[in-house]
Design a protein around this motif. Structure first.
Motif, PDB file in Angstrom:
ATOM      1  N   THR A  47       0.807  -1.226   0.000  1.00  0.00           N
ATOM      2  CA  THR A  47       0.000   0.000   0.000  1.00  0.00           C
ATOM      3  C   THR A  47       0.837   1.272   0.000  1.00  0.00           C
ATOM      4  O   THR A  47       0.315   2.366   0.148  1.00  0.00           O
ATOM      5  CB  THR A  47      -0.947   0.011   1.214  1.00  0.00           C
ATOM      6  OG1 THR A  47      -0.165  -0.127   2.406  1.00  0.00           O
ATOM      7  CG2 THR A  47      -1.964  -1.112   1.126  1.00  0.00           C
ATOM      8  N   ASN A  70      -6.616  12.486  -8.075  1.00  0.00           N
ATOM      9  CA  ASN A  70      -6.990  11.438  -7.132  1.00  0.00           C
ATOM     10  C   ASN A  70      -8.297  10.794  -7.579  1.00  0.00           C
ATOM     11  O   ASN A  70      -9.244  11.487  -7.947  1.00  0.00           O
ATOM     12  CB  ASN A  70      -7.137  12.022  -5.721  1.00  0.00           C
ATOM     13  CG  ASN A  70      -7.183  10.955  -4.655  1.00  0.00           C
ATOM     14  OD1 ASN A  70      -6.793   9.819  -4.893  1.00  0.00           O
ATOM     15  ND2 ASN A  70      -7.644  11.322  -3.483  1.00  0.00           N
ATOM     16  N   ASN A  73     -11.002   6.908  -4.439  1.00  0.00           N
ATOM     17  CA  ASN A  73     -10.565   6.268  -3.197  1.00  0.00           C
ATOM     18  C   ASN A  73     -10.658   7.231  -2.033  1.00  0.00           C
ATOM     19  O   ASN A  73     -10.559   8.439  -2.194  1.00  0.00           O
ATOM     20  CB  ASN A  73      -9.141   5.726  -3.349  1.00  0.00           C
ATOM     21  CG  ASN A  73      -8.141   6.832  -3.571  1.00  0.00           C
ATOM     22  OD1 ASN A  73      -7.765   7.528  -2.637  1.00  0.00           O
ATOM     23  ND2 ASN A  73      -7.718   7.027  -4.807  1.00  0.00           N
ATOM     24  N   ASP A  74     -10.838   6.687  -0.870  1.00  0.00           N
ATOM     25  CA  ASP A  74     -10.935   7.528   0.328  1.00  0.00           C
ATOM     26  C   ASP A  74      -9.752   7.226   1.238  1.00  0.00           C
ATOM     27  O   ASP A  74      -9.716   6.221   1.888  1.00  0.00           O
ATOM     28  CB  ASP A  74     -12.243   7.271   1.067  1.00  0.00           C
ATOM     29  CG  ASP A  74     -12.428   5.806   1.420  1.00  0.00           C
ATOM     30  OD1 ASP A  74     -11.668   4.973   0.915  1.00  0.00           O
ATOM     31  OD2 ASP A  74     -13.330   5.496   2.211  1.00  0.00           O
ATOM     32  N   LEU A  76      -6.066   8.570   0.489  1.00  0.00           N
ATOM     33  CA  LEU A  76      -4.747   8.599  -0.116  1.00  0.00           C
ATOM     34  C   LEU A  76      -3.922   9.650   0.622  1.00  0.00           C
ATOM     35  O   LEU A  76      -4.305  10.818   0.688  1.00  0.00           O
ATOM     36  CB  LEU A  76      -4.837   8.932  -1.607  1.00  0.00           C
ATOM     37  CG  LEU A  76      -3.522   8.930  -2.377  1.00  0.00           C
ATOM     38  CD1 LEU A  76      -2.889   7.540  -2.365  1.00  0.00           C
ATOM     39  CD2 LEU A  76      -3.754   9.376  -3.806  1.00  0.00           C
ATOM     40  N   GLY A 119      -4.609   4.442  -6.644  1.00  0.00           N
ATOM     41  CA  GLY A 119      -5.843   4.976  -7.202  1.00  0.00           C
ATOM     42  C   GLY A 119      -5.763   6.438  -7.584  1.00  0.00           C
ATOM     43  O   GLY A 119      -6.703   7.195  -7.362  1.00  0.00           O
ATOM     44  N   PRO A 158     -11.097  12.415  -1.922  1.00  0.00           N
ATOM     45  CA  PRO A 158     -11.492  11.566  -3.052  1.00  0.00           C
ATOM     46  C   PRO A 158     -11.955  12.407  -4.242  1.00  0.00           C
ATOM     47  O   PRO A 158     -12.533  13.473  -4.070  1.00  0.00           O
ATOM     48  CB  PRO A 158     -12.651  10.739  -2.495  1.00  0.00           C
ATOM     49  CG  PRO A 158     -12.551  10.845  -1.023  1.00  0.00           C
ATOM     50  CD  PRO A 158     -11.888  12.150  -0.726  1.00  0.00           C
ATOM     51  N   GLN A 184      -1.881   4.356   0.336  1.00  0.00           N
ATOM     52  CA  GLN A 184      -3.314   4.153   0.160  1.00  0.00           C
ATOM     53  C   GLN A 184      -3.750   2.917   0.945  1.00  0.00           C
ATOM     54  O   GLN A 184      -3.644   1.797   0.476  1.00  0.00           O
ATOM     55  CB  GLN A 184      -3.659   3.991  -1.323  1.00  0.00           C
ATOM     56  CG  GLN A 184      -5.153   3.964  -1.569  1.00  0.00           C
ATOM     57  CD  GLN A 184      -5.480   3.945  -3.038  1.00  0.00           C
ATOM     58  OE1 GLN A 184      -4.678   4.341  -3.879  1.00  0.00           O
ATOM     59  NE2 GLN A 184      -6.667   3.490  -3.361  1.00  0.00           N
ATOM     60  N   ASN A 186      -6.605   1.661   1.761  1.00  0.00           N
ATOM     61  CA  ASN A 186      -7.821   0.912   1.427  1.00  0.00           C
ATOM     62  C   ASN A 186      -7.662   0.028   0.204  1.00  0.00           C
ATOM     63  O   ASN A 186      -8.665  -0.411  -0.365  1.00  0.00           O
ATOM     64  CB  ASN A 186      -8.997   1.878   1.241  1.00  0.00           C
ATOM     65  CG  ASN A 186      -8.763   2.871   0.110  1.00  0.00           C
ATOM     66  OD1 ASN A 186      -7.668   2.960  -0.428  1.00  0.00           O
ATOM     67  ND2 ASN A 186      -9.779   3.624  -0.238  1.00  0.00           N
ATOM     68  N   LEU A 187      -6.444  -0.248  -0.235  1.00  0.00           N
ATOM     69  CA  LEU A 187      -6.243  -1.142  -1.395  1.00  0.00           C
ATOM     70  C   LEU A 187      -6.495  -2.600  -0.998  1.00  0.00           C
ATOM     71  O   LEU A 187      -6.171  -3.021   0.065  1.00  0.00           O
ATOM     72  CB  LEU A 187      -4.826  -1.014  -1.933  1.00  0.00           C
ATOM     73  CG  LEU A 187      -4.548   0.262  -2.720  1.00  0.00           C
ATOM     74  CD1 LEU A 187      -3.093   0.308  -3.143  1.00  0.00           C
ATOM     75  CD2 LEU A 187      -5.439   0.348  -3.940  1.00  0.00           C
TER      76      LEU A 187
END
Length: 187
Positions: A47, A70, A73-74, A76, A119, A158, A184, A186-187
């Motif tokens: 990540t 961006n 994604n939430d 980064l 993302g 995002p 990131q 949330n990957l």
């Protein structure tokens, strides 16, 4: 503060920082799963990414401009290091208006065995008509090789674009090197 954790194979130290660059105040407790630091755990997870650009021969009032588009994604996180050999001005803007994104810069996953892709799209020297809203102060770097801008992490919103503008303000031709560290979770 240091805490000791016992696993089936060893005792590991976990350093509990007062504040972590990525907002996880106790993230280094993850050492019990095998990593020795929060950054190493991010590499293991695939990540943590690096991207950057190097430009030399920059005259007065020219520079390097980076656009980060961006995705949806939430979460980064951006940490930037900028090294220069001349006086420069560093600014970062949110929601710039641009007509061309510029040349692609590849963000590389630090876990070389991970297939995860960041993302966001990162480009160099976009065609920008409106800078957008400046976030943070204008940073002035005096003629020495040093890190400037974003000593703290910025959480990128995002579906929002960001514009990093580094401009030579000295009478000398110089070099600018920009390194972006992107995380990131949330990957």
């Amino acid at each position: 503060m240091t805490a000791l954790f016992s696993t089936t194979h060893s005792i590991k130290k976990a350093y509990v920082p007062l504040g972590d660059p990525y907002g996880d105040a106790y993230s280094e407790l993850i050492t019990v799963v095998g990593a020795t630091s929060a950054s190493e755990e991010r590499v293991v997870d695939g990540t943590l990414f690096l991207a950057g650009d190097y430009t030399s021969g920059l005259a007065y009032n020219t520079g390097v401009n980076i656009l980060i588009q961006n995705g949806s994604n939430d979460g980064l996180y951006l940490l930037s290091t900028i090294l220069t050999s001349m006086d420069c001005k560093v600014e970062i803007f949110e929601t710039p208006t641009f007509s061309a994104a510029g040349s692609a810069i590849t963000a590389r996953n630090l876990n070389r065995t991970s297939a995860k892709v960041i993302g966001a799209t990162i480009t160099k020297n976009p065609t920008v008509s409106v800078n957008g809203t400046q976030i943070g102060p204008t940073i002035m770097n005096q003629a020495n090789i040093k890190s400037v801008l974003l000593d703290n992490v910025i959480l990128l919103a995002p579906s929002t674009n960001y514009y990093i503008k580094v401009t030579n303000i000295s009478n000398n031709v110089g070099i600018i090197n920009i390194l972006l560290e992107l995380y990131q979770p949330n990957l």
